[in-house]
Design an enzyme around this catalytic site. Structure first.
Site, short mmCIF file in Angstrom:
data_model
loop_
_atom_site.label_atom_id
_atom_site.label_comp_id
_atom_site.label_asym_id
_atom_site.label_seq_id
_atom_site.Cartn_x
_atom_site.Cartn_y
_atom_site.Cartn_z
N GLU A 54 0.82 -1.21 0.00
CA GLU A 54 0.00 0.00 0.00
C GLU A 54 0.86 1.26 0.00
O GLU A 54 0.54 2.25 -0.66
CB GLU A 54 -0.92 0.00 1.23
CG GLU A 54 -1.85 -1.21 1.32
CD GLU A 54 -1.26 -2.35 2.11
OE1 GLU A 54 -2.01 -3.01 2.84
OE2 GLU A 54 -0.02 -2.60 2.01
N ASP A 203 21.10 -42.22 2.91
CA ASP A 203 21.48 -41.39 1.76
C ASP A 203 22.78 -40.63 1.95
O ASP A 203 23.27 -39.98 1.01
CB ASP A 203 20.37 -40.37 1.46
CG ASP A 203 19.09 -41.04 1.01
OD1 ASP A 203 19.12 -42.25 0.72
OD2 ASP A 203 18.05 -40.35 0.95
N GLU A 297 11.68 -34.26 3.06
CA GLU A 297 12.46 -35.12 2.18
C GLU A 297 12.82 -36.39 2.92
O GLU A 297 13.98 -36.71 3.15
CB GLU A 297 13.72 -34.40 1.68
CG GLU A 297 13.43 -33.21 0.78
CD GLU A 297 14.62 -32.81 -0.07
OE1 GLU A 297 15.43 -33.69 -0.42
OE2 GLU A 297 14.74 -31.62 -0.37
N GLY A 299 11.20 -40.59 4.05
CA GLY A 299 10.61 -41.78 3.46
C GLY A 299 9.10 -41.76 3.53
O GLY A 299 8.48 -40.74 3.85
N THR A 304 3.37 -40.23 5.06
CA THR A 304 2.12 -40.85 5.47
C THR A 304 1.60 -40.24 6.77
O THR A 304 0.42 -39.96 6.90
CB THR A 304 2.32 -42.37 5.65
OG1 THR A 304 2.69 -42.95 4.40
CG2 THR A 304 1.05 -43.04 6.15
#
Length: 371
Positions: A54, A203, A297, A299, A304
């Site tokens: 604004e 990983d 990131e 599993g 879930t």
């Protein structure tokens, strides 16, 4: 410019902002029109601590005319009415005697009460409750209405929905350009990356931002590790424990541990049940630490759980042109719970992109926000 066109233009202006430059503030655009619908000024919120939309629009309009008493201000989100990093935009609107304010969506922050204040000062106010304006600030609305961070799920799978083979090997399912998208768009625009200690070990992840030949950028990481297993000496050399200068690793466990030898490690106590972490138990702590937007990131268990607990807000699903064809491969989602087809979780498909041979599906979980 019609009213509809003006509202659409404020949203277009708002989108010019960069998420990481304004977070946790919302995207906001504004325009000032004269009584004939001619555009006099425009602006958007560009950087946290900087002028609001604004202010920029009004200052732009004042370059053309000095008297704004017959003008209308259109804004994509209700103007602020309280002192924060900047003075209230509401006061500036009143100061210039703007005739009418059209608001595309109300601000969920309870500190904001501009509509009543503007009306009390003789300014006409119209609230549109525009769906696109509300959708634009889903993250901001989640923070204020649900008192929790905004969770973005990212997963990459084969066509048959496998994220790893039966030996948990997953490198690489998606292609190089898809992985680059994750770094440039998703990791860059999140306050933290959420994963599990098992994923870090499997990983050998660093979870940094790596873009072409640019310097590596640190990220905050949230690691679900109930027993703090990752802090065992045998894992001390994992890439995730690089020397940090401006980020943290937040361990989520059921322990009362409060300190670490490393300044880059903090602990948050969470509640767990037989299915894992109860995300509501850590929501307030994450917000207090300035973590408003989280990229997952991990599993299938983390994804879930977030869906099951209704904490998931967005899903980016990369589908590679591959079929594993192994029933014992690791599925992208799954829970050992009987569920009727009528009880499925519903999504809104936002976009479909083809990234070389990969397909990226972008979903929003059905919106819970209605203002």
């Amino acid at each position: 410019m019609t009213q509809k066109e003006a509202i659409e233009y404020t949203i277009k202006l708002a989108k010019k902002a960069t998420d990481k430059e304004i977070r946790p503030n919302p995207f906001v655009g504004a325009v000032v029109l004269d009584q004939d619908g001619k555009l006099l000024g425009e602006g958007y919120h560009q950087k946290i601590g900087g002028p609001h939309a604004e202010v920029n629009a009004i200052e732009d309009a004042l370059k053309k005319i000095k008297d704004l008493r017959e003008t209308t201000l259109f804004v994509s989100l209700e103007p602020c009415s309280h002192f924060g990093k900047t003075p209230p935009c509401c006061d500036l609107i009143i100061q210039h005697g703007i005739k009418k304010v059209v608001i595309a969506s109300l601000d969920p922050n309870p500190k904001v009460n501009s509509v009543e204040k503007l009306k009390q000062n003789g300014i006409e106010v119209e609230v549109m409750n525009d769906p696109e304006a509300i959708l634009l600030n889903r993250r901001f609305f989640t923070q204020h209405l649900q008192k929790r961070p905004y969770f973005i799920l990212k997963t990459a799978s084969t066509i048959d929905g496998k994220i790893a083979d039966r030996s948990n090997e997953s490198k690489w399912i998606s292609n190089e350009k898809s992985r680059r998208f994750v770094h440039v768009q998703l990791r860059t625009n999140a306050d933290a990356i959420l994963t599990s200690y098992k994923t870090i070990i499997q990983d050998k992840a660093s979870l940094t931002i790596r873009i072409d030949k640019n310097p590596i950028i640190e990220t905050n990481v949230i690691i679900i590790d109930k027993e703090l297993s990752l802090l065992k000496e045998e894992y001390a050399s994992l890439p995730i424990f690089y020397k940090r200068t401006n980020t943290k690793i937040y361990f989520i466990s059921n322990k009362n541990r409060t300190s670490s030898q490393s300044s880059g490690i903090e602990f948050i106590k969470g509640s767990f049940n037989e299915d894992g972490l109860i995300f509501s138990s850590i929501a307030a702590s994450l917000l207090e630490k300035g973590i408003f937007s989280i990229l997952t990131e991990g599993g299938n268990k983390i994804n879930t759980s977030l869906i099951e607990q209704k904490f998931a807000d967005e899903l980016y699903w990369f589908i590679a042109p591959k079929i594993l064809n192994d029933q014992f491969g690791v599925s992208m989602l799954g829970i050992d719970k009987s569920r009727d087809i009528q009880d499925t979780f519903h999504f809104d498909l936002i976009n479909v992109n083809k990234i070389d041979d990969d397909v990226l599906l972008h979903y929003h979980f059905k919106s819970k926000h209605s203002l």
